[in-house]
Motif scaffolding. Structure first.
Motif, PDB file in Angstrom:
ATOM      1  N   GLY A  83       0.814  -1.214   0.000  1.00 14.45           N
ATOM      2  CA  GLY A  83       0.000   0.000   0.000  1.00 14.45           C
ATOM      3  C   GLY A  83       0.843   1.258   0.000  1.00 14.45           C
ATOM      4  N   ASN A  84       2.105   1.152  -0.465  1.00  8.15           N
ATOM      5  CA  ASN A  84       2.982   2.327  -0.524  1.00  8.15           C
ATOM      6  C   ASN A  84       3.244   2.957   0.833  1.00  8.15           C
ATOM      7  N   VAL A  85       3.327   2.131   1.854  1.00  9.59           N
ATOM      8  CA  VAL A  85       3.613   2.646   3.195  1.00  9.59           C
ATOM      9  C   VAL A  85       5.075   2.371   3.527  1.00  9.59           C
ATOM     10  N   LEU A  86       5.776   3.429   3.913  1.00 10.34           N
ATOM     11  CA  LEU A  86       7.157   3.278   4.386  1.00 10.34           C
ATOM     12  C   LEU A  86       7.117   3.238   5.901  1.00 10.34           C
ATOM     13  N   LYS A  87       7.679   2.177   6.462  1.00  8.35           N
ATOM     14  CA  LYS A  87       7.692   2.056   7.915  1.00  8.35           C
ATOM     15  C   LYS A  87       9.024   2.556   8.445  1.00  8.35           C
ATOM     16  N   LEU A 116      11.378   7.063  13.985  1.00 12.07           N
ATOM     17  CA  LEU A 116      10.531   8.261  13.859  1.00 12.07           C
ATOM     18  C   LEU A 116       9.111   8.079  14.397  1.00 12.07           C
ATOM     19  N   ASN A 117       8.487   6.952  14.093  1.00 11.30           N
ATOM     20  CA  ASN A 117       7.048   6.823  14.339  1.00 11.30           C
ATOM     21  C   ASN A 117       6.640   5.973  15.539  1.00 11.30           C
ATOM     22  N   HIS A 118       7.610   5.363  16.181  1.00 13.32           N
ATOM     23  CA  HIS A 118       7.235   4.556  17.353  1.00 13.32           C
ATOM     24  C   HIS A 118       8.362   4.722  18.366  1.00 13.32           C
ATOM     25  N   SER A 157      -7.300   9.801   6.869  1.00 11.65           N
ATOM     26  CA  SER A 157      -6.012   9.245   7.251  1.00 11.65           C
ATOM     27  C   SER A 157      -5.495   8.312   6.165  1.00 11.65           C
ATOM     28  N   PHE A 158      -4.239   8.555   5.742  1.00 14.03           N
ATOM     29  CA  PHE A 158      -3.639   7.707   4.712  1.00 14.03           C
ATOM     30  C   PHE A 158      -3.414   6.298   5.233  1.00 14.03           C
ATOM     31  N   THR A 159      -2.925   6.206   6.471  1.00 14.61           N
ATOM     32  CA  THR A 159      -2.554   4.881   6.986  1.00 14.61           C
ATOM     33  C   THR A 159      -3.757   4.111   7.522  1.00 14.61           C
ATOM     34  N   HIS A 160      -4.787   4.812   8.015  1.00 18.73           N
ATOM     35  CA  HIS A 160      -5.933   4.091   8.604  1.00 18.73           C
ATOM     36  C   HIS A 160      -7.179   4.118   7.723  1.00 18.73           C
ATOM     37  N   ILE A 205       4.330  21.522  10.646  1.00 20.35           N
ATOM     38  CA  ILE A 205       5.315  20.423  10.608  1.00 20.35           C
ATOM     39  C   ILE A 205       4.585  19.089  10.671  1.00 20.35           C
ATOM     40  N   ASP A 206       5.016  18.136   9.847  1.00 21.74           N
ATOM     41  CA  ASP A 206       4.460  16.778   9.959  1.00 21.74           C
ATOM     42  C   ASP A 206       5.524  15.761   9.559  1.00 21.74           C
ATOM     43  N   ASP A 207       5.254  14.507   9.922  1.00 18.20           N
ATOM     44  CA  ASP A 207       6.244  13.466   9.644  1.00 18.20           C
ATOM     45  C   ASP A 207       6.266  13.070   8.173  1.00 18.20           C
ATOM     46  N   PHE A 208       5.069  12.845   7.581  1.00 14.01           N
ATOM     47  CA  PHE A 208       4.979  12.350   6.204  1.00 14.01           C
ATOM     48  C   PHE A 208       4.073  13.240   5.376  1.00 14.01           C
ATOM     49  N   LEU A 209       4.358  13.290   4.083  1.00 13.18           N
ATOM     50  CA  LEU A 209       3.432  13.895   3.125  1.00 13.18           C
ATOM     51  C   LEU A 209       3.208  12.870   2.018  1.00 13.18           C
ATOM     52  N   ALA A 210       1.945  12.470   1.847  1.00 18.86           N
ATOM     53  CA  ALA A 210       1.612  11.480   0.807  1.00 18.86           C
ATOM     54  C   ALA A 210       0.638  12.128  -0.172  1.00 18.86           C
ATOM     55  N   ASN A 211      -0.659  11.956   0.065  1.00 17.46           N
ATOM     56  CA  ASN A 211      -1.645  12.592  -0.834  1.00 17.46           C
ATOM     57  C   ASN A 211      -1.978  14.026  -0.423  1.00 17.46           C
ATOM     58  N   GLY A 212      -1.525  14.420   0.731  1.00 14.41           N
ATOM     59  CA  GLY A 212      -1.708  15.807   1.149  1.00 14.41           C
ATOM     60  C   GLY A 212      -2.957  16.073   1.976  1.00 14.41           C
ATOM     61  N   CYS A 213      -3.700  15.018   2.357  1.00 18.92           N
ATOM     62  CA  CYS A 213      -4.940  15.249   3.115  1.00 18.92           C
ATOM     63  C   CYS A 213      -4.659  15.920   4.461  1.00 18.92           C
ATOM     64  N   ALA A 214      -3.653  15.421   5.172  1.00 21.32           N
ATOM     65  CA  ALA A 214      -3.357  15.982   6.491  1.00 21.32           C
ATOM     66  C   ALA A 214      -2.956  17.455   6.356  1.00 21.32           C
ATOM     67  N   LEU A 215      -2.046  17.738   5.419  1.00 12.77           N
ATOM     68  CA  LEU A 215      -1.606  19.130   5.256  1.00 12.77           C
ATOM     69  C   LEU A 215      -2.745  20.026   4.779  1.00 12.77           C
ATOM     70  N   GLU A 250       8.695  13.114   2.377  1.00 15.12           N
ATOM     71  CA  GLU A 250       7.644  13.278   1.359  1.00 15.12           C
ATOM     72  C   GLU A 250       7.742  12.112   0.383  1.00 15.12           C
ATOM     73  N   LYS A 251       6.603  11.485   0.099  1.00 18.50           N
ATOM     74  CA  LYS A 251       6.585  10.459  -0.936  1.00 18.50           C
ATOM     75  C   LYS A 251       6.212  11.174  -2.236  1.00 18.50           C
ATOM     76  N   GLY A 252       7.257  11.515  -2.996  1.00 19.85           N
ATOM     77  CA  GLY A 252       7.100  12.375  -4.172  1.00 19.85           C
ATOM     78  C   GLY A 252       6.308  11.732  -5.295  1.00 19.85           C
TER      79      GLY A 252
HETATM   80  P1  5GP Z   1      -1.471  12.352   3.517  1.00 15.39           P
HETATM   81  O1  5GP Z   1      -2.529  12.993   4.340  1.00 15.39           O
HETATM   82  O2  5GP Z   1      -0.474  13.319   2.942  1.00 15.39           O
HETATM   83  O3  5GP Z   1      -2.020  11.416   2.476  1.00 15.39           O
HETATM   84  O4  5GP Z   1      -0.663  11.421   4.504  1.00 15.39           O
HETATM   85  C1  5GP Z   1       0.071  11.989   5.543  1.00 15.39           C
HETATM   86  C2  5GP Z   1      -0.177  11.318   6.862  1.00 15.39           C
HETATM   87  O5  5GP Z   1      -0.342   9.906   6.699  1.00 15.39           O
HETATM   88  C3  5GP Z   1       1.003  11.532   7.756  1.00 15.39           C
HETATM   89  O6  5GP Z   1       0.594  12.346   8.835  1.00 15.39           O
HETATM   90  C4  5GP Z   1       1.409  10.149   8.235  1.00 15.39           C
HETATM   91  O7  5GP Z   1       1.005   9.985   9.569  1.00 15.39           O
HETATM   92  C5  5GP Z   1       0.661   9.182   7.378  1.00 15.39           C
HETATM   93  N1  5GP Z   1       1.476   8.541   6.320  1.00 15.39           N
HETATM   94  C6  5GP Z   1       1.335   8.710   4.979  1.00 15.39           C
HETATM   95  N2  5GP Z   1       2.157   7.916   4.306  1.00 15.39           N
HETATM   96  C7  5GP Z   1       2.876   7.240   5.225  1.00 15.39           C
HETATM   97  C8  5GP Z   1       3.918   6.247   5.133  1.00 15.39           C
HETATM   98  O8  5GP Z   1       4.358   5.816   4.051  1.00 15.39           O
HETATM   99  N3  5GP Z   1       4.417   5.790   6.306  1.00 15.39           N
HETATM  100  C9  5GP Z   1       3.972   6.222   7.512  1.00 15.39           C
HETATM  101  N4  5GP Z   1       4.548   5.709   8.606  1.00 15.39           N
HETATM  102  N5  5GP Z   1       2.981   7.144   7.642  1.00 15.39           N
HETATM  103  C10 5GP Z   1       2.439   7.643   6.510  1.00 15.39           C
END
Ligand code: 5GP
Length: 190
Positions: free
Chosen positions: A17-21, A26-28, A98-101, A123-133, A155-157
């Motif tokens: 699912g394109n998740v980097l652990k 960083l995350n745990h 939430s991208f992960t949940h 500030i945030d840990d990850f940027l994927a689709n941008g929903c959180a930002l 950032e997952k570019g």
């Molecule tokens: P977005 O809202 O940009 O799609 O996803 C950002 C949020 O999803 C981040 O706050 C982060 O918690 C979580 N997230 C997105 N992709 C990953 C990933 O590859 N690994 C982890 N550990 N968290 C992610």
């Protein structure tokens, strides 16, 4: 940021699912000397911006934001994920998927903690689709505060969030941008 990229290559693992652990640093479990360098780097990048507040979202962003805040000498305020929203007018509210949940959260922030005089760094840990930002930016806009920019650790570019925000003219500074990742390889944007 080379130190961060080396650590991702050494300890990051790719999940379906394109998740980097990156939960060993960083995350745990959190590597504080590394996160301290991350905080310093955000300060170096935003040295000339008149930041008055750092905004993040619970939970993973909080620790990173707190360490960075010591270099900016400003408070951290974090948006909370709420089960139900009490619309009493005292809160800014927005929705974030939430991208992960894969769940949609109502997200709230007390109005008293963000006002039109503020200059905000998100500030945030990850940027994927941008929903959180997008949700956090929405809150900043509602408050009338000035958004100085965003600071992202990873950032997952290859997902669209970062580029879409940049196209809107938002300053997005990511310390590591991953252009592609598979189980066996990971490449960074130069
Ligand atoms: P977005 O809202 O940009 O799609 O996803 C950002 C949020 O999803 C981040 O706050 C982060 O918690 C979580 N997230 C997105 N992709 C990953 C990933 O590859 N690994 C982890 N550990 N968290 C992610």
């Amino acid at each position: 940021m080379e130190l961060l990229k080396e650590r991702i290559l050494k300890d990051g693992t790719v999940k379906p699912g394109n998740v980097l652990k990156v939960d060993s640093f960083l995350n745990h479990q959190m590597d504080i000397p590394l996160i301290n360098e991350i905080g310093k780097e955000f300060k170096r990048i935003y040295a000339d911006a008149p930041i008055t507040k750092i905004l993040t979202i619970e939970a993973s962003g909080i620790g990173i934001a707190c360490i960075a805040a010591q270099y900016f000498n400003v408070p951290v305020v974090f948006a909370k994920k709420a089960k139900s929203v009490n619309l009493d007018g005292e809160m800014y509210t927005t929705k974030i998927e939430s991208f992960t949940h894969k769940k949609v959260y109502d997200v709230i922030l007390a109005k008293k903690f963000l006002s039109p005089e503020d200059h905000v760094l998100i500030i945030d840990d990850f940027l994927a689709n941008g929903c959180a930002l997008n949700g956090l930016i929405d809150i900043v806009h509602h408050s009338g505060a000035t958004l100085e920019g965003t600071g992202i650790v990873i950032e997952k570019g290859f997902q669209r969030g970062g580029d879409m925000l940049r196209e809107r003219g938002i300053r997005v500074e990511s310390l590591a941008i991953i252009d592609s990742m598979t189980d066996t390889s990971l490449t960074f944007r130069e």
